[in-house]
Write a protein that holds these residues in place. Structure first.
Motif, PDB file in Angstrom:
ATOM      1  N   SER A   1       0.811  -1.216   0.000  1.00 12.83           N
ATOM      2  CA  SER A   1       0.000   0.000   0.000  1.00 12.83           C
ATOM      3  C   SER A   1       0.848   1.270   0.000  1.00 12.83           C
ATOM      4  N   LYS A   2       2.156   1.140   0.155  1.00 10.82           N
ATOM      5  CA  LYS A   2       3.041   2.305   0.044  1.00 10.82           C
ATOM      6  C   LYS A   2       3.244   2.716  -1.412  1.00 10.82           C
ATOM      7  N   ASP A   3       2.887   1.818  -2.325  1.00 10.02           N
ATOM      8  CA  ASP A   3       3.205   2.029  -3.739  1.00 10.02           C
ATOM      9  C   ASP A   3       2.035   2.585  -4.530  1.00 10.02           C
ATOM     10  N   VAL A   4       2.366   3.123  -5.695  1.00  9.64           N
ATOM     11  CA  VAL A   4       1.395   3.498  -6.718  1.00  9.64           C
ATOM     12  C   VAL A   4       1.793   2.759  -7.987  1.00  9.64           C
ATOM     13  N   MET A   5       0.838   2.036  -8.567  1.00 13.63           N
ATOM     14  CA  MET A   5       1.132   1.204  -9.731  1.00 13.63           C
ATOM     15  C   MET A   5       0.736   1.929 -11.022  1.00 13.63           C
TER      16      MET A   5
ATOM     17  N   THR B   1       5.621   4.067  -8.306  1.00 20.03           N
ATOM     18  CA  THR B   1       6.727   3.290  -7.748  1.00 20.03           C
ATOM     19  C   THR B   1       6.722   1.840  -8.229  1.00 20.03           C
ATOM     20  N   ALA B   2       5.651   1.416  -8.878  1.00 19.06           N
ATOM     21  CA  ALA B   2       5.574   0.073  -9.452  1.00 19.06           C
ATOM     22  C   ALA B   2       5.033   0.196 -10.869  1.00 19.06           C
ATOM     23  N   VAL B   3       5.579  -0.594 -11.790  1.00 14.63           N
ATOM     24  CA  VAL B   3       5.157  -0.551 -13.192  1.00 14.63           C
ATOM     25  C   VAL B   3       4.596  -1.905 -13.578  1.00 14.63           C
ATOM     26  N   TRP B   4       3.318  -1.922 -13.928  1.00  7.99           N
ATOM     27  CA  TRP B   4       2.651  -3.132 -14.400  1.00  7.99           C
ATOM     28  C   TRP B   4       2.543  -3.050 -15.912  1.00  7.99           C
ATOM     29  N   LEU B   5       3.166  -4.013 -16.588  1.00  8.41           N
ATOM     30  CA  LEU B   5       3.053  -4.119 -18.040  1.00  8.41           C
ATOM     31  C   LEU B   5       2.051  -5.203 -18.390  1.00  8.41           C
ATOM     32  N   THR B   6       1.153  -4.935 -19.337  1.00 11.53           N
ATOM     33  CA  THR B   6       0.362  -6.024 -19.880  1.00 11.53           C
ATOM     34  C   THR B   6       1.338  -7.018 -20.523  1.00 11.53           C
ATOM     35  N   PRO B   7       0.932  -8.284 -20.764  1.00 19.14           N
ATOM     36  CA  PRO B   7       1.901  -9.343 -21.064  1.00 19.14           C
ATOM     37  C   PRO B   7       2.856  -9.015 -22.213  1.00 19.14           C
ATOM     38  N   VAL B   8       4.126  -9.334 -21.993  1.00 18.50           N
ATOM     39  CA  VAL B   8       5.154  -9.097 -23.010  1.00 18.50           C
ATOM     40  C   VAL B   8       5.810 -10.388 -23.480  1.00 18.50           C
ATOM     41  N   ASN B   9       5.325 -11.537 -23.011  1.00 19.44           N
ATOM     42  CA  ASN B   9       5.823 -12.789 -23.569  1.00 19.44           C
ATOM     43  C   ASN B   9       5.344 -12.938 -25.006  1.00 19.44           C
ATOM     44  N   GLU B  10       6.009 -13.806 -25.733  1.00 21.13           N
ATOM     45  CA  GLU B  10       5.697 -13.971 -27.155  1.00 21.13           C
ATOM     46  C   GLU B  10       4.208 -14.275 -27.360  1.00 21.13           C
ATOM     47  N   ASP B  11       3.591 -13.523 -28.273  1.00 23.54           N
ATOM     48  CA  ASP B  11       2.209 -13.748 -28.705  1.00 23.54           C
ATOM     49  C   ASP B  11       2.245 -13.780 -30.230  1.00 23.54           C
ATOM     50  N   ASN B  12       2.369 -14.987 -30.780  1.00 23.54           N
ATOM     51  CA  ASN B  12       2.584 -15.131 -32.219  1.00 23.54           C
ATOM     52  C   ASN B  12       1.299 -15.508 -32.942  1.00 23.54           C
ATOM     53  N   GLU B  13       0.216 -14.801 -32.620  1.00 18.54           N
ATOM     54  CA  GLU B  13      -1.018 -14.995 -33.364  1.00 18.54           C
ATOM     55  C   GLU B  13      -0.996 -14.122 -34.624  1.00 18.54           C
ATOM     56  N   LYS B  14      -1.888 -14.423 -35.549  1.00 19.09           N
ATOM     57  CA  LYS B  14      -1.850 -13.761 -36.862  1.00 19.09           C
ATOM     58  C   LYS B  14      -2.250 -12.297 -36.783  1.00 19.09           C
TER      59      LYS B  14
END
Length: 617
Positions: A118-122, A176-189
């Protein structure tokens, strides 16, 4: 000539039967609390061969499945005294293929790593739409969809380097915190930029960068006393995932008869998880149905699947030095299996925070997913999940500020949310927000009204929990989900591309309206950083009157009064009503304006405004 033919035939046989195509995880670490490691080895008919480990390393278990292209080898890492050993594939006495497996030395104090609280802001970022720091990776020869910024739902080229290049901006904002939507490989067309149909769980998508760059981003954040939060997806993978294209077992995913590829869409009614009267067919379609046609539903009940997901999650925490997980579509998973998943992670990392996306409409349903919940206990269930998302607050915020006051309308809707706080075992470990990458943009709902934004940001920044803001809102970005779809609420951040006419990362280039949003956000979030009274203090709520909501955050050392006036006119408060919270306080300082206020009798609050007042005696 005949002798040469025999040699060539043997060579062909060796290449057909011996090739190791994948080993996952590719390496591991010594010194983990759970020393058991399951290694997936994949190759054509690999199970038809014998397996031997070098250097006296003992195989504790070897599992063959219905697909002979897979082997699952279990070892005890505590019993391995070499940094590397070989996995030898043998046919008879002949060694026909080898993989050198490395056990790295674990970083000191890794198990006690810092995680978000709770100390953080995402700060939530959709990487493809934030900033393009490396144009050379926009398209990749081995990935199907190529960059085309003219397509709203296409790849636009944002990447990890673009985020790294703009960390000063994010830090200066007060996040103070960074949430990225998924960055793993997504090899759809098509429509691959959102990342939720992952095709390789151990590899960063090449259009974002590399595994090394992902770790670099995390380390650069850590240097700033910030952290990286991974968006983890346990419920579904992409239909083009290599494991889906060649299933180890038929029950690796959930399938239905009659539909193409075994598809049946989820009914999305995850309240069936706790409905004691729910029909079995409704429960099955909710939990086993696919999220979409390109997203097969993963079967966490399968022990091999659960082990795979658990080890993959731990691998990323250890490798990338992560500061937390946000887990997508949490209630769509098998809840008993996911309780084991969460416990395995928090046993390994006791301070590690995991927030589940619990998109439900009532505090009773949401709270049941938090660890040690009273509502979960009533259902004979403990999720072991530390944190949940306060979708009840999100769902009430826009209507609370739009409606005229009534018995059950207007700001009383906010009060009603907080009156359910007793249901949560850890009320400060809720993610609070008014928008994200799946919702209508707040500034669209309120037609770019900075006062509505200020009231909303004031609220999530001063109530219990962990505030989360969505990239671009701090400069007034809009997006109409109803008309423009998801692409419109995920617009490119201005200045993230070299060709952009304006660079809103640079305060001197922001428009007057952008400055108003940005400066308010920056001042509020940076003030919040040092306020223990906000992070973990107690709350005193006062039922909204005359469309004004007043609450106090307090501890033994200080007290903060928050006032939200949702009227179109100024309102004067009779401060005697709040005497139990004001006590001996006679004055205060308003945080944003710096104005000194007298609190002896009455207090005037401007129309459509919020005050955060540090009380003084």
């Amino acid at each position: 000539m005949k002798k040469l033919y025999v040699v060539l035939s043997l060579s062909v046989i060796t290449s057909v039967f011996a090739q190791i195509k994948k080993v996952e995880p590719a390496f591991w670490w010594k010194g983990m609390k759970n020393p058991e490691l399951q290694i997936l080895v994949y190759g054509k008919s690999i199970a038809d061969n014998e397996i031997e480990l070098s250097d006296g390393v003992q195989i504790k278990d070897i599992r063959k499945v219905e697909n002979p292209n897979y082997l699952f080898i279990t070892v005890n890492t505590n019993e391995i005294n070499v940094p590397k050993f070989k996995i030898n594939i043998k046919r008879g006495k002949k060694n026909i293929d080898t993989y050198t497996y490395e056990l790295k030395q674990r970083a000191s104090n890794s198990s006690n790593r810092t995680s978000f609280t709770s100390k953080d802001v995402m700060y939530l970022i959709m990487p493809d739409r934030f900033a393009n720091g490396d144009e050379s990776n926009d398209s990749q020869p081995d990935l199907i969809e190529k960059a085309n910024r003219s397509l709203p739902n296409g790849r636009h080229g944002g990447d990890l380097r673009g985020i790294i290049n703009n960390l000063d901006y994010i830090q200066g904002l007060g996040a103070t915190a960074v949430w990225l939507t998924p960055v793993n490989e997504d090899n759809e067309k098509v429509y691959s930029y959102h990342g939720y149909a992952q095709t390789d769980l151990y590899k960063i998508d090449g259009r974002y960068g590399t595994n090394e760059e992902y770790r670099e981003l995390s380390r650069e954040l850590n240097k700033r006393n910030m952290m990286l939060v991974m968006d983890y997806v346990t419920n579904h993978w992409g239909i083009s995932h290599w494991l889906i294209k060649d299933l180890p077992t038929k029950d690796w995913i959930h399938t239905f008869s009659g539909g193409e590829n075994g598809f049946r869409r989820s009914n999305y009614k995850t309240t069936t998880q706790f409905d004691t009267n729910a029909s079995e067919i409704d429960k099955r379609y909710a939990l086993d149905g696919w999220f979409d046609t390109t997203m097969p539903d993963i079967n966490q009940k399968n022990p091999l699947v659960l082990k795979y997901l658990t080890q993959n999650a731990i691998w990323w925490i250890e490798y990338a030095e992560l500061g937390g997980f946000r887990v997508d579509t949490y209630p769509y998973n098998d809840k008993e299996a996911m309780a084991k998943w969460a416990k395995a992670i928090t046993d390994e990392y006791p301070n590690f925070n995991i927030v589940g996306e619990t998109w439900l409409n009532s505090a009773g349903h949401i709270s049941a997913w938090q660890k040690d919940s009273k509502t979960g206990e009533a259902a004979h269930y403990n999720s072991n999940l530390p944190s949940v998302m306060d979708f009840m607050l999100y769902g009430n915020m826009s209507s609370a500020l739009k409606e005229k006051e009534g018995w059950d309308k207007g700001l009383v809707k906010l009060y009603d949310v907080f009156s359910s706080d007793f249901l949560y075992p850890d009320i400060n470990n809720l993610l609070v927000f008014f928008e994200n990458h799946d919702t209508e943009r707040w500034n669209e709902i309120f037609n770019s009204d900075p006062q509505a934004y200020k009231m909303a940001l004031t609220l999530i920044s001063t109530v219990r929990g962990i505030p989360q803001i969505y990239y671009g809102s701090e400069i007034g970005m809009r997006g109409d989900k109803n008309k423009g779809g998801d692409a419109d609420i995920r617009r490119d951040f201005p200045g993230g591309w070299k060709s952009d006419k304006q660079n809103a990362f640079n305060a001197s280039m922001q428009t007057p309206q952008q400055k108003e949003y940005h400066q308010f956000t920056q001042k509020l979030l940076n003030w919040r950083k040092g306020k223990e009274v906000i992070h973990s203090g107690k709350t005193k709520n006062y039922i909204p009157q005359n469309n004004v909501f007043v609450y106090f955050r307090y501890n033994d050392k200080e007290s903060v009064m928050v006032v939200i006036n949702n009227n179109d006119k100024n309102e004067t408060l009779d401060l005697s009503y709040f005497s139990e919270s004001l006590n001996d306080y006679t004055k205060g300082k308003e945080v944003i304006s710096g104005k000194e206020l007298s609190l002896k009798d009455n207090l005037m609050i401007p129309a459509k405004a919020s005050y955060i007042i540090e009380l003084q005696k």
